[in-house]
Motif scaffolding. Structure first.
Motif, PDB file in Angstrom:
ATOM      1  N   VAL A 365       0.653  -1.333   0.308  1.00 25.47           N
ATOM      2  CA  VAL A 365      -0.517  -0.085   0.563  1.00 25.47           C
ATOM      3  C   VAL A 365       0.934   1.097   0.165  1.00 25.47           C
ATOM      4  O   VAL A 365       1.623   1.438   0.593  1.00 25.47           O
ATOM      5  CB  VAL A 365      -0.603  -0.775   0.960  1.00 25.47           C
ATOM      6  N   LEU A 366       0.803   2.430  -1.040  1.00 25.20           N
ATOM      7  CA  LEU A 366       2.013   3.217  -1.304  1.00 25.20           C
ATOM      8  C   LEU A 366       1.072   4.620  -1.316  1.00 25.20           C
ATOM      9  O   LEU A 366      -0.052   4.640  -1.887  1.00 25.20           O
ATOM     10  CB  LEU A 366       2.528   2.999  -2.557  1.00 25.20           C
ATOM     11  N   ASP A 367       1.367   5.128   0.067  1.00 21.93           N
ATOM     12  CA  ASP A 367       0.159   6.122   0.134  1.00 21.93           C
ATOM     13  C   ASP A 367       0.405   7.354  -1.348  1.00 21.93           C
ATOM     14  O   ASP A 367       1.702   7.415  -1.298  1.00 21.93           O
ATOM     15  CB  ASP A 367       0.143   6.769   1.990  1.00 21.93           C
ATOM     16  N   LYS A 368       0.014   8.442  -0.570  1.00 20.52           N
ATOM     17  CA  LYS A 368       0.294   9.775  -2.048  1.00 20.52           C
ATOM     18  C   LYS A 368       1.581   9.767  -2.493  1.00 20.52           C
ATOM     19  O   LYS A 368       2.306  10.215  -1.400  1.00 20.52           O
ATOM     20  CB  LYS A 368      -1.358  10.712  -1.536  1.00 20.52           C
ATOM     21  N   ASN A 369       1.299  10.322  -3.681  1.00 25.67           N
ATOM     22  CA  ASN A 369       2.886  10.774  -3.734  1.00 25.67           C
ATOM     23  C   ASN A 369       4.506  10.244  -3.510  1.00 25.67           C
ATOM     24  O   ASN A 369       5.707  10.500  -4.015  1.00 25.67           O
ATOM     25  CB  ASN A 369       3.268  13.255  -3.440  1.00 25.67           C
ATOM     26  N   VAL A 370       3.949   8.989  -3.011  1.00 24.53           N
ATOM     27  CA  VAL A 370       5.448   8.090  -3.088  1.00 24.53           C
ATOM     28  C   VAL A 370       5.893   7.527  -4.343  1.00 24.53           C
ATOM     29  O   VAL A 370       5.114   7.612  -5.971  1.00 24.53           O
ATOM     30  CB  VAL A 370       4.861   6.578  -2.627  1.00 24.53           C
ATOM     31  N   GLU A 371       6.835   8.164  -4.916  1.00 18.09           N
ATOM     32  CA  GLU A 371       7.683   7.622  -6.069  1.00 18.09           C
ATOM     33  C   GLU A 371       8.915   6.541  -6.171  1.00 18.09           C
ATOM     34  O   GLU A 371      10.168   6.382  -5.175  1.00 18.09           O
ATOM     35  CB  GLU A 371       9.309   9.141  -6.469  1.00 18.09           C
ATOM     36  N   VAL A 372       8.435   5.619  -6.605  1.00 16.93           N
ATOM     37  CA  VAL A 372       9.194   4.666  -6.351  1.00 16.93           C
ATOM     38  C   VAL A 372      10.076   4.463  -7.750  1.00 16.93           C
ATOM     39  O   VAL A 372      10.355   4.145  -8.937  1.00 16.93           O
ATOM     40  CB  VAL A 372       8.678   3.117  -6.833  1.00 16.93           C
TER      41      VAL A 372
END
Length: 406
Positions: A365-372
């Motif tokens: 689960v990646l919250d808002k504005n996470v950049e991978v």
């Protein structure tokens, strides 16, 4: 309610901190957490109330409420001509320089709202569950029963009772004999010893009974001033509480599969599993029931786009997404970008997440504005993930808003 019907004021309890849902609640109140791509958790209770013509609703807030306040004020605009409204109500310290001591104290400190409206009944509902319900049916039973409070209950396995308030019904199946807050070993039901009635956190009060109960509770120095921990046991002891079986509730457009669906998404595992319920071929919870819609507003965005061989299967893809990689069994919120060669499997991506070229994201689960970044992996190396991120008991990996991925 509609003109000519009973007057009902809706009070939504939305001040919860949501510690068990961290890091998603590190920067926002739990009811403001995104769910199902475009919704906020608070949208489910507000949609249920509004669909049932409860059109004057106060949302009591406290913990990190800016995101929640903004969503309510920009999305939930009712007809001022008819005097209808959905309004956030922050903690105001009306009874002295203190914040809310519990959910009962929150309503006590906000009784001016009740006095201003003078409703016959008050619907006090929680703000962080996923379900459909027609409160009018519960109200009709409450009026017929003539009790001080009616509490909605749902059958759950007895082994899960420590997570809920547990209702023990009387021999008539309606009167509440006991209300136990998160008991370790409660008695099962007569017709199913391995099942109990769990409180859904939804109550309908006769206004006079609510006000009197709140004042009695305020005078009790030993009270925790909580609706489930204080008010319901008090009214139960006085013989003024009755049970409403959620299984008896029916909404237009429901299917045999999603009738009676209710999820407390208070933990990362429960939150993740509820999303997986949405993407099944026959979803356990149907977001597409247009006869009892769940309302929200997700902005003005272009349709989702698939380029460069991008594909998605068994997934929910919101507006504004650009998919040029591979997405399976996932939920993507607006503005998500999946670059070429990237793989997203069994994951929930919030607004504006970026998955770089060749990156792999699984069970996260990646919250808002996470950049991978390009080539990075999440959900591939469990030991490394445990060192860098929040990992739930069930193995769900969670990254907070804007969290950096090495």
């Amino acid at each position: 309610m509609r003109r000519g019907g009973p007057s009902v004021l809706g009070i939504v309890l939305a001040g919860g901190e949501g510690k068990r849902l961290m890091p998603l609640t590190a920067d926002r109140a739990k009811p403001a957490v995104t769910f199902g791509g475009t919704y906020r958790l608070v949208d489910f209770v507000l949609s249920n109330l509004v669909n049932a013509d409860v059109l004057r609703i106060c949302v009591l807030t406290q913990y990190k409420s800016h995101s929640l306040d903004r969503h309510i004020t920009t999305t939930w605009r009712m007809s001022s001509l008819l005097g209808n409204y959905v309004t956030p109500v922050p903690a105001q310290q009306r009874l002295g320089p203190r914040w809310y001591l519990g959910s009962a104290d929150a309503i006590l400190q906000s009784l001016n709202l009740v006095h201003d409206e003078q409703p016959e009944y008050v619907a006090v509902f929680g703000a962080d569950h996923v379900y459909r319900m027609d409160p009018r049916q519960m109200l009709a039973q409450h009026i017929e029963g003539g009790s001080g409070v009616t509490v909605a209950g749902i059958r759950v396995p007895r082994v899960e009772s420590s997570s809920f308030g547990v209702i023990t019904p009387g021999s008539d199946g309606l009167t509440v004999d006991r209300f136990l807050e998160k008991p370790a070993d409660p008695p099962g039901l007569p017709d199913d010893p391995e099942t109990v009635f769990a409180s859904m956190g939804n109550y309908i009060f006769t206004t006079k009974a609510l006000i009197e109960a709140l004042h009695r509770d305020a005078e009790d120095e030993s009270s925790v001033h909580d609706m489930g921990g204080s008010i319901l046991p008090q009214l139960t002891a006085r013989g003024e509480a009755r049970l409403y079986d959620f299984n008896d509730n029916h909404v237009p457009g429901e299917t045999t599969r999603d009738q009676g669906y209710w999820r407390d998404v208070g933990t990362l595992d429960a939150y993740y599993e509820a999303h997986m319920d949405l993407i099944a071929e026959r979803p356990a919870f149907n977001l597409y029931n247009r006869q009892w819609p769940i309302y929200t507003h997700s902005g003005q965005l272009s349709p989702a786009r698939f380029n460069g061989g991008g594909i998605a299967g068994e997934s929910i893809i919101s507006a504004g997404c650009l998919v040029r990689g591979q997405v399976t069994r996932s939920v993507l919120s607006p503005g998500v970008r999946v670059d070429p060669g990237a793989v997203v499997q069994g994951s929930v991506l919030h607004d504006n997440v970026r998955i770089g070229r060749g990156a792999v994201v699984r069970g996260a689960v990646l919250d808002k504005n996470v950049e991978v970044p390009p080539g990075a992996t999440i959900g591939v190396n469990p030991e490394r993930d445990a060192e860098l991120y929040t990992v739930s008991k069930g193995g769900v990996i969670a990254l907070g808003k804007g969290q950096r991925v090495p």
